[in-house]
Design an enzyme around this catalytic site. Sequence first.
Site, short mmCIF file in Angstrom:
data_model
loop_
_atom_site.label_atom_id
_atom_site.label_comp_id
_atom_site.label_asym_id
_atom_site.label_seq_id
_atom_site.Cartn_x
_atom_site.Cartn_y
_atom_site.Cartn_z
N ASN A 47 -47.86 13.55 37.12
CA ASN A 47 -47.17 14.47 38.04
C ASN A 47 -46.69 15.73 37.31
OD1 ASN A 47 -44.96 13.63 36.62
ND2 ASN A 47 -43.85 12.77 38.37
N ILE A 79 -48.18 9.81 24.36
CA ILE A 79 -49.10 8.73 23.93
C ILE A 79 -50.35 8.75 24.82
CG2 ILE A 79 -49.33 6.29 23.33
CD1 ILE A 79 -46.31 6.11 23.20
N LYS A 85 -38.18 -1.45 31.15
CA LYS A 85 -39.35 -2.04 30.47
C LYS A 85 -39.31 -3.57 30.57
CE LYS A 85 -41.38 1.75 29.38
NZ LYS A 85 -42.62 2.13 30.10
N ARG A 145 -36.02 1.52 11.49
CA ARG A 145 -36.97 1.47 12.59
C ARG A 145 -38.38 1.33 12.01
NH1 ARG A 145 -32.94 1.12 14.72
NH2 ARG A 145 -31.98 2.29 16.43
N SER A 152 -42.18 -1.54 25.28
CA SER A 152 -41.42 -0.93 24.18
C SER A 152 -40.72 -2.01 23.37
CB SER A 152 -40.38 0.00 24.81
OG SER A 152 -39.36 0.29 23.90
N TYR A 179 -33.17 2.50 30.36
CA TYR A 179 -34.59 2.70 30.03
C TYR A 179 -35.21 1.38 29.55
CZ TYR A 179 -38.50 3.44 26.88
OH TYR A 179 -39.70 3.30 26.24
N ASN A 236 -35.36 12.35 20.01
CA ASN A 236 -35.97 11.49 19.00
C ASN A 236 -35.93 12.13 17.63
OD1 ASN A 236 -38.13 10.63 21.59
ND2 ASN A 236 -36.76 9.16 20.62
N1 UFG Z 1 -31.53 9.59 14.78
C1 UFG Z 1 -30.68 10.35 14.02
N2 UFG Z 1 -30.49 11.65 14.38
C2 UFG Z 1 -31.12 12.21 15.47
C3 UFG Z 1 -32.00 11.42 16.22
C4 UFG Z 1 -32.17 10.10 15.86
O1 UFG Z 1 -30.10 9.89 13.04
O2 UFG Z 1 -30.87 13.41 15.74
C5 UFG Z 1 -31.76 8.18 14.40
C6 UFG Z 1 -31.30 7.20 15.46
O3 UFG Z 1 -29.94 6.91 15.32
C7 UFG Z 1 -32.21 6.02 15.17
C8 UFG Z 1 -33.50 6.66 14.62
O4 UFG Z 1 -33.13 7.99 14.25
O5 UFG Z 1 -31.66 5.24 14.16
C9 UFG Z 1 -34.60 6.71 15.64
O6 UFG Z 1 -34.12 7.28 16.84
P1 UFG Z 1 -35.06 7.76 18.03
O7 UFG Z 1 -34.18 8.38 19.07
O8 UFG Z 1 -36.17 8.58 17.49
O9 UFG Z 1 -35.75 6.41 18.58
P2 UFG Z 1 -35.07 5.01 19.00
O10 UFG Z 1 -35.22 4.08 17.86
O11 UFG Z 1 -33.73 5.23 19.60
O12 UFG Z 1 -36.07 4.50 20.10
C10 UFG Z 1 -36.03 4.99 21.43
C11 UFG Z 1 -36.36 3.85 22.38
C12 UFG Z 1 -37.78 3.41 22.22
C13 UFG Z 1 -38.65 4.55 22.43
C14 UFG Z 1 -38.30 5.61 21.42
C15 UFG Z 1 -39.15 6.82 21.65
O13 UFG Z 1 -35.48 2.77 22.13
O14 UFG Z 1 -38.11 2.46 23.21
O15 UFG Z 1 -36.92 6.00 21.59
O16 UFG Z 1 -38.84 7.40 22.89
F1 UFG Z 1 -39.95 4.17 22.24
#
Ligand code: UFG
Length: 340
Positions: A32, A12, A154, A232, A125, A150, A200
Amino acid sequence: MKVIVTGGTGYIGSHTIVDLLENNFDVVCVDNLSRSKKYTLVEIEKISGKKINFYQIDLCDKQAVLDLFSEHNDAVGVIHFAALKSVPESVENPLLYYTNNIDSLLNVLLAIQQFSIPNFVFSSSCSVYGNAEQLPVTEQTPIKNAESPYAHTKQIGEDIIRNFANTNPRINSILLRYFNPIGAHPSALIGEIPIDQPNNLVPYITQTAIGKLPQLTVFGNDYPTRDGSNIRDYIHVCDIAHAHTLALNFLIDKKNTSNCDVFNLGSGNGVSVLEVIQAFEKATLQKLNYTIGARRAGDVVAVYADNTKAAKQLNWQCKYNLEDAMQSAWNWELKMQELF
Ligand code: UFG
C-alpha cells in the site's frame, strides 16, 4: 513459478524479491506504499533486469485482496511481509497495530483458502520470545509475554496461522522468526528507507555518522552483559532474504514434516550495542559520536538465535558477517544522501 509477495517494497520484502527473481520465480508484488516508496520497484528492476507486476493494494481491504488472488490463483505461494513494525509506535498506538497487522493477515489467509494457494511464508520476529530465560533461543524456547503490542501482533499472527493450518491440511506454512535485520543490498540500489527518525540502531548509527542526527545514545550500559549494553543477533538482510527462497522451495519440494513449521533466522552470534558501534567504525573508518544514556523501556536484555534448524533443514548459511553488513548499511546511507 509465481509467488505473491505482500509488503514487497518494504525493507526485507524488496531484498527478498531480488533473491526470488535470481532464483527464477515470477513475482507479484503488493504494497500500500504507506511505509515504503515506489522508487524501490524501479531499483529492483535495475538489479534483476526483470519487470515486476505491482499492485498498490491495502490488505485490510478484503475485496481488493480477493480480487488480486482471483487474478493470480495460479500462484505457487504467498510470502506475507506487509505489517507495521515500529515497537515504540505500537506502544503509542496499539489499536493501529492490532487492526492493521491482524486484519491484513486474516484477509490474506482467507484468500489463500478460497483459491487453494498451497504454500505460505509468514514474517514473524524474535520478539515473540519476550524475555527468554535461556540463550540462545531455539524454536522450542517457551514463548513469554510480549514486550510490546507489535510483538503481540506477531504472537497472535503465529497462533492464527497454526489454527488455520489445523483446518487446512493441504496448505503448508512456515513461520520465519527474524532476529535483527541490518544492512543493504551490495549494489546499494535498495535498502531500508526510514520514515521520519529511525528507531532501529543501525539506521540511527549511519544517520549520525553522516550528520543527519547529532549523536547516538546507547540505551543503557548497566545491563548484566559483558560490556553492560544490550545483546542482539544482527543479521544481513540479504541472508534473511535468501532464507525465504529456501523456505518456499522447501515447501514446494514437500520436504516439510508438519504443515506449520517454524524457523529462527539469526546469525547465531550475540553482539552488544557497543560492539556494533565498533564494527561500524572498523568497517567504514568513520568515527561515531555517541553517548551513554538511560535504558529504553521495553528492551529485552539479550537475545540471540540457535539457527541449527534452518541450517540443517533449509540448508541456510549466512554469507555476510557483521562488518559486511555495516559497510553495506553505510554505502546505502551515502546513496540515500544523493537520492532523497
Ligand atoms: N539502541 C540504542 N540506541 C538507539 C537505538 C537502539 O542503544 O538509538 C539499542 C537498543 O536499546 C537495542 C539495540 O540497539 O538494545 C537494538 O535495537 P533496535 O531498535 O534496532 O531493535 P530491537 O532489538 O528493539 O528489535 C525491534 C523488534 C524486532 C524487530 C526489530 C527491527 O523487537 O522484532 O526491532 O524492527 F525485528
